[in-house]
Design a protein around this motif. Sequence first.
Motif, PDB file in Angstrom:
ATOM      1  N   GLN A 224       0.855  -1.189   0.000  1.00  0.00           N
ATOM      2  CA  GLN A 224       0.000   0.000   0.000  1.00  0.00           C
ATOM      3  C   GLN A 224       0.888   1.234   0.000  1.00  0.00           C
ATOM      4  N   ALA A 225       0.837   1.984  -1.097  1.00  0.00           N
ATOM      5  CA  ALA A 225       1.681   3.169  -1.224  1.00  0.00           C
ATOM      6  C   ALA A 225       1.133   4.064  -2.315  1.00  0.00           C
ATOM      7  N   ASP A 226       1.572   5.306  -2.290  1.00  0.00           N
ATOM      8  CA  ASP A 226       1.210   6.317  -3.280  1.00  0.00           C
ATOM      9  C   ASP A 226       2.185   6.210  -4.447  1.00  0.00           C
ATOM     10  N   ILE A 227       1.669   6.047  -5.668  1.00  0.00           N
ATOM     11  CA  ILE A 227       2.567   5.885  -6.810  1.00  0.00           C
ATOM     12  C   ILE A 227       3.307   7.167  -7.163  1.00  0.00           C
TER      13      ILE A 227
ATOM     14  N   PRO B 153       8.025   4.261  -1.665  1.00  0.00           N
ATOM     15  CA  PRO B 153       9.050   4.026  -0.647  1.00  0.00           C
ATOM     16  C   PRO B 153      10.408   3.764  -1.303  1.00  0.00           C
ATOM     17  N   ASP B 154      11.471   4.127  -0.613  1.00  0.00           N
ATOM     18  CA  ASP B 154      12.816   3.930  -1.157  1.00  0.00           C
ATOM     19  C   ASP B 154      13.088   2.462  -1.482  1.00  0.00           C
ATOM     20  N   SER B 155      12.495   1.557  -0.687  1.00  0.00           N
ATOM     21  CA  SER B 155      12.727   0.130  -0.916  1.00  0.00           C
ATOM     22  C   SER B 155      12.188  -0.329  -2.268  1.00  0.00           C
TER      23      SER B 155
ATOM     24  N   PRO C  82      15.982  -3.144  -7.998  1.00  0.00           N
ATOM     25  CA  PRO C  82      16.224  -3.522  -9.394  1.00  0.00           C
ATOM     26  C   PRO C  82      14.949  -4.103 -10.019  1.00  0.00           C
ATOM     27  N   TRP C  83      14.540  -3.553 -11.145  1.00  0.00           N
ATOM     28  CA  TRP C  83      13.346  -4.022 -11.855  1.00  0.00           C
ATOM     29  C   TRP C  83      13.686  -4.313 -13.300  1.00  0.00           C
ATOM     30  N   ASP C  84      13.019  -5.302 -13.860  1.00  0.00           N
ATOM     31  CA  ASP C  84      13.160  -5.583 -15.287  1.00  0.00           C
ATOM     32  C   ASP C  84      12.094  -4.884 -16.108  1.00  0.00           C
TER      33      ASP C  84
ATOM     34  N   ILE D 229       7.806   7.465 -12.004  1.00  0.00           N
ATOM     35  CA  ILE D 229       8.040   6.362 -12.939  1.00  0.00           C
ATOM     36  C   ILE D 229       9.348   6.563 -13.692  1.00  0.00           C
ATOM     37  N   ALA D 230       9.578   7.791 -14.148  1.00  0.00           N
ATOM     38  CA  ALA D 230      10.805   8.081 -14.892  1.00  0.00           C
ATOM     39  C   ALA D 230      12.039   7.842 -14.029  1.00  0.00           C
ATOM     40  N   ALA D 231      11.955   8.208 -12.750  1.00  0.00           N
ATOM     41  CA  ALA D 231      13.108   8.021 -11.860  1.00  0.00           C
ATOM     42  C   ALA D 231      13.400   6.537 -11.645  1.00  0.00           C
ATOM     43  N   VAL D 232      12.347   5.730 -11.450  1.00  0.00           N
ATOM     44  CA  VAL D 232      12.559   4.292 -11.263  1.00  0.00           C
ATOM     45  C   VAL D 232      13.108   3.659 -12.538  1.00  0.00           C
TER      46      VAL D 232
END
Length: 258
Positions: A96-99, A103-105, A110-112, A136-139
Amino acid sequence: MVMDDAESVAYFHAGGGANPGMRAVYDLCARALDVMLPPGGRLLDLGIGSGRALSAVLRRRPDITAVGVDLAPNMLATARDLFAAEGLDGRVELVQADITALPDSIAGAPWDAISCMWTLHQLPDADVLAAALRQIAAVKRGSGAALWISDFARLRDPSACPAMLQCVDPDSPMGLRQDAIASEAAAFTREELSAALAVAGLGGLASGHATPLPYLQAYWAFGANGKPASAGQRPAQLHGQARREAALLRWGFTAKPF
């Protein structure tokens, strides 16, 4: 910004399981993410809702794992029940989080691939959209992940979406139809979303939209390592009317990554 009252969640979730048009959209998204994710890939799904869209991806790709993020407790509870019933709960973590402020975690993991499916129209205004796209751009920048964004597209004529639903899906429950009409009306136009993507640092994405009525839009990019090798033919996930509508949606989309 949060669709979370019990009746709306129930209508939406039931429709996602039974409505051929909704299942066709989930199938389009699953096919797109299939070609973006490498074997054993990790997917970050932003705005998971009741879990139907992510379920379609996980069932198509039994080798991947995912984290699903949403701000709505009832949506997350429904998604949790769905994944447990489908035997997918061991492959997905729900947060549960705001998109717009992950959260930093999650933001630094690492995402594909990153997905945002049928979510952006829930955002209340252009400022919140900008914040979500910056996140989204930062991730994406930090992980080198592939990206798939899909959503409604607001049409010029407010009567077009109701008329389309009456034509192609006359038997859908009134609550579900009203939700679809409200979602299209609340969505960003293709011009608005394209401009916001560019400002957020996501310019140059490939894009496509539904035809003959452009009520759906999609934007994507492959990851830093390019297009993964194909894993071969997938077994059919849909049957009957849903399979026909999925084929028509794919055929009419102006461009797609697969």
